[in-house]
Design an enzyme around this catalytic site. Structure first.
Site, PDB file in Angstrom:
ATOM      1  N   VAL A  59       5.309  -6.772   7.966  1.00 27.57           N
ATOM      2  CA  VAL A  59       6.060  -5.879   6.706  1.00 27.57           C
ATOM      3  C   VAL A  59       6.461  -4.589   7.350  1.00 27.57           C
ATOM      4  CG1 VAL A  59       4.309  -7.016   5.411  1.00 27.57           C
ATOM      5  CG2 VAL A  59       3.831  -4.983   6.595  1.00 27.57           C
ATOM      6  N   CYS A  60       7.148  -3.932   6.513  1.00 28.25           N
ATOM      7  CA  CYS A  60       7.542  -2.615   6.853  1.00 28.25           C
ATOM      8  C   CYS A  60       6.224  -1.741   7.065  1.00 28.25           C
ATOM      9  CB  CYS A  60       8.429  -2.156   5.526  1.00 28.25           C
ATOM     10  SG  CYS A  60       8.849  -0.185   5.890  1.00 28.25           S
TER      11      CYS A  60
END
Length: 690
Positions: free
Chosen positions: A531-532
């Site tokens: 994920v970011c």
């Protein structure tokens, strides 16, 4: 919790302030003119006496005001003892006069009523003497019994004329005792002043921090804000009672009655300071009430200095000094005070807006599901949106516009503009929550909404400064008015313009950096599988920094508004022009391991050694001089370590440490013989050819 010492520290200093306020209001000049009209001789006799008493009263009240608490308590005890002695002498005189009216000079035990009067007078005199001894902390009650001489004379059947003379003698004895006591303590103020001077002399004038520390210590020890606030409330209560008894009463209106009383209580510098602190505390109460309505008890622990009512109190004091509030008549002072209090109220509303904005935006951005919190936040926003506009409309309708009223109206407009921008951004967040998906370019829309609100605020500030400058040049000019215009120009015009331009440049620079970064392909995103790191959301599109980290483009742009480095490794987002930009996944060989060292031949066989990584994983690494070590990009959990063996003057072997420190050839061979006994017949160092 309040202590008795703190309460006494405030209450015992209030009478000194009351005396100073009364002396300031005394008009000695008019009194001397009245004496001149009565008699020139009387003016010559009492003029200098009055002025000396006036200055002596100021000096004595100031000294009592700054005395330590222990000395103030002793002073009040002495004053109370003196009052008790005076009361005892008055009771003795009244007893002697009453006995002379009755006309009985005989024995007391022969006349029951005379005996009854004597017993009552003697009992009261004994109580007075005992109280005086108790207050002075001594057991010598006879020192305070001089006023009992007329009663003793009555026991010995002294005549009425001698009884009055004895009363005068007793008063003389008491006066002599007081004079002796004053002479014994004559140098106490001198010793206190000398001790204070010695403490101040130890502080160098250039040592600003120590001077500030001394000032703050005195400020807290005297409890200056609380002291002046209590003094003003006492003055206000007395004024309310006097106005009720006078002809001007509540019949003309409660608001006018209160404003008249307040204006009468700011006719001196001391009462004006008291009103300043009272306004500051009232503003603090409103701000705390706003915090409580928005966030409950936990929101009251905000220690922001600007939200403690300081701004409102300073505004009140500056406006009063600039407009000459103290020198105006009562009616004009009441009208001007009404305007000043309105300006202070607008400042309080602006502080409430500054408190409300982050809480409401936080509710929208965090997607809080508590409906009651949203209702409270929106209710406060609606109040701050409607009430300042209504107040500005009423003021512009009933009063002629000048510079100070323009500041008042502009403050109301700024508060309404700020709340409008907050509500618009909150609505955008709520639309995003209602859709269940992120709005495209939400950050840009929020920025443009904020920019529009800030531009309108800047325009209002420029108009106020322009009008104030025009009025100062072509109208009535004053130093304080010019100072206010300069401060307003710096704080509300220059700083706003500078902050807006800086924000614009930061956004432009962040957009340029984001556009220069490569976009991640679908294969790279699938291989990355994370994920970011900024928003912790899945990534369908991402940009790749030069250090090999993946982020959302919008998230990284917001980060670049604050920092210019990578959020993960703090490497510069934009590398220098002299260093070539490597592609993602490139392998850089280690030049130290490209060629084997000429003094060390290749080992007989390859050896495998087991090393345990940080996450408990096992990796086999073969140290061979004819192979190049490759630098691998670590995974997101850093579970594997790069086990490169670097040699500095020696060939790396299987016994090398994980840090890549150089190993010794003999250590490698001994380790090899230990692990592989079958190879023990390998040639030794001495048998090898050079």
């Amino acid at each position: 919790m309040l202590r008795l010492e703190d309460v006494a520290n405030v209450l015992l200093r209030v009478p000194s302030l009351l005396v100073l306020d009364l002396l300031y209001k005394c008009d000695i000049e008019s009194f001397t003119h009245h004496l001149r009209a009565s008699s020139e001789d009387m003016l010559f006799k009492y003029k200098y006496v009055l002025w000396n008493m006036y200055y002596l009263g100021h000096f004595a009240s100031t000294v009592v005001l700054v005395l330590p608490l222990g000395h103030i308590v002793q002073l009040y005890l002495h004053v109370l003892t003196a009052l008790l002695l005076y009361m005892g002498h008055q009771m003795s005189r009244e007893y002697v006069v009453a006995e002379s009216q009755y006309g009985y000079d005989g024995a007391l035990f022969l006349h029951p009523s005379a005996l009854n009067r004597f017993v009552r007078a003697l009992t009261s005199q004994i109580i007075v003497a005992t109280l005086c001894a108790f207050l002075m902390r001594t057991r010598r009650v006879w020192l305070f019994s001089a006023h009992m001489l007329p009663l003793l004379g009555r026991v010995f059947l002294i005549s009425q004329d001698y009884a009055l003379t004895l009363t005068t003698v007793s008063m003389g004895i008491t006066a002599a005792e007081v004079a002796i006591f004053l002479l014994m303590n004559l140098f106490v103020p001198y010793r206190l002043a000398r001790a204070m001077y010695q403490q101040i002399a130890q502080i160098e004038v250039t040592d600003l921090y120590r001077l500030l520390a001394v000032g703050m210590s005195l400020w807290h020890s005297f409890a200056v804000p609380v002291l002046f606030s209590v003094f003003w409330f006492v003055l206000f209560g007395v004024q309310l009672v006097s106005n009720v008894k006078s002809s001007t009463s509540i019949q003309e209106g409660l608001l006018l009655y209160l404003l008249t009383s307040v204006s009468e209580c700011c006719a001196s510098p001391y009462s004006l300071l008291g009103l300043t602190f009272v306004v500051s505390y009232l503003a603090l109460g409103l701000l705390n009430l706003c915090k409580f309505c928005l966030g409950g008890y936990t929101a009251l622990h905000n220690h922001n200095v600007m939200h403690r009512g300081v701004t409102e109190g300073v505004t009140m004091l500056l406006l009063a000094l600039q407009t000459g509030l103290l020198d105006l008549p009562a009616l004009q002072r009441c009208f001007l005070l009404f305007i000043i209090l309105f300006i202070v109220l607008t400042s309080t509303l602006q502080s409430m807006s500054e408190i409300t904005e982050p809480i409401v935006l936080g509710l929208g951005a965090s997607r809080n599901r508590c409906v009651w919190k949203h209702v409270r936040g929106l209710s406060m926003c609606l109040f701050l949106l409607v009430f300042p506009g209504f107040m500005a409309f009423k003021i512009s309708q009933f009063f002629h516009m000048d510079f100070w009223l323009l500041i008042l109206v502009s403050s109301c407009m700024l508060t309404s503009l700020q709340v409008t921008g907050t509500l618009l951004i909150y609505c955008l967040f709520m639309v995003e929550v209602w859709r269940g998906a992120a709005l495209p370019s939400l950050d840009e829309v929020v920025y443009y909404v904020n920019a529009l609100c800030r531009a309108l605020e800047f325009a209002v500030a420029v108009c106020v400064v322009a009008y104030g400058a025009w009025e100062s040049l072509w109208g009535e000019w004053s130093w304080i008015g010019a100072s206010v215009i300069i401060i307003h120009s710096y704080c509300n015009v220059w700083l706003r313009a500078q902050a807006g331009w800086k924000s614009f440049l930061l956004r432009q620079e962040a957009a340029r950096k984001i556009n220069s970064l490569p976009q991640a392909s679908a294969e790279q995103l699938q291989e990355h599988g994370d994920v970011c790191a900024i928003c912790f959301q899945d990534m369908t599109t991402a940009v790749i920094t030069y250090c090999g980290h993946f982020f959302h483009g919008s998230c990284l742009r917001k980060w670049l508004y604050v920092q210019e480095t990578c959020p993960m490794c703090h490497s510069p987002i934009k590398p220098s022009a002299s260093v070539p930009t490597p592609a993602v996944g490139d392998v850089q060989p280690n030049p130290a391991q490209a060629q084997p060292h000429p003094n060390h031949p290749e080992p007989a066989a390859e050896h495998s050694d087991t090393h345990e990584g940080e996450q408990g994983q096992v990796e086999n690494e073969v140290c061979s001089p004819d192979k190049k070590s490759k630098s691998e990009t670590p995974s997101r959990n850093n579970s594997l370590q790069d086990l490169n063996c670097s040699g500095s003057g020696a060939t790396a072997g299987p016994c090398c440490s994980l840090e890549g420190s150089p190993c010794n050839k003999r250590d490698c061979e001994s380790e090899h013989r230990t692990n592989h006994p079958s190879d023990s017949n390998s040639p030794k160092d001495s048998d090898r050819e050079p």
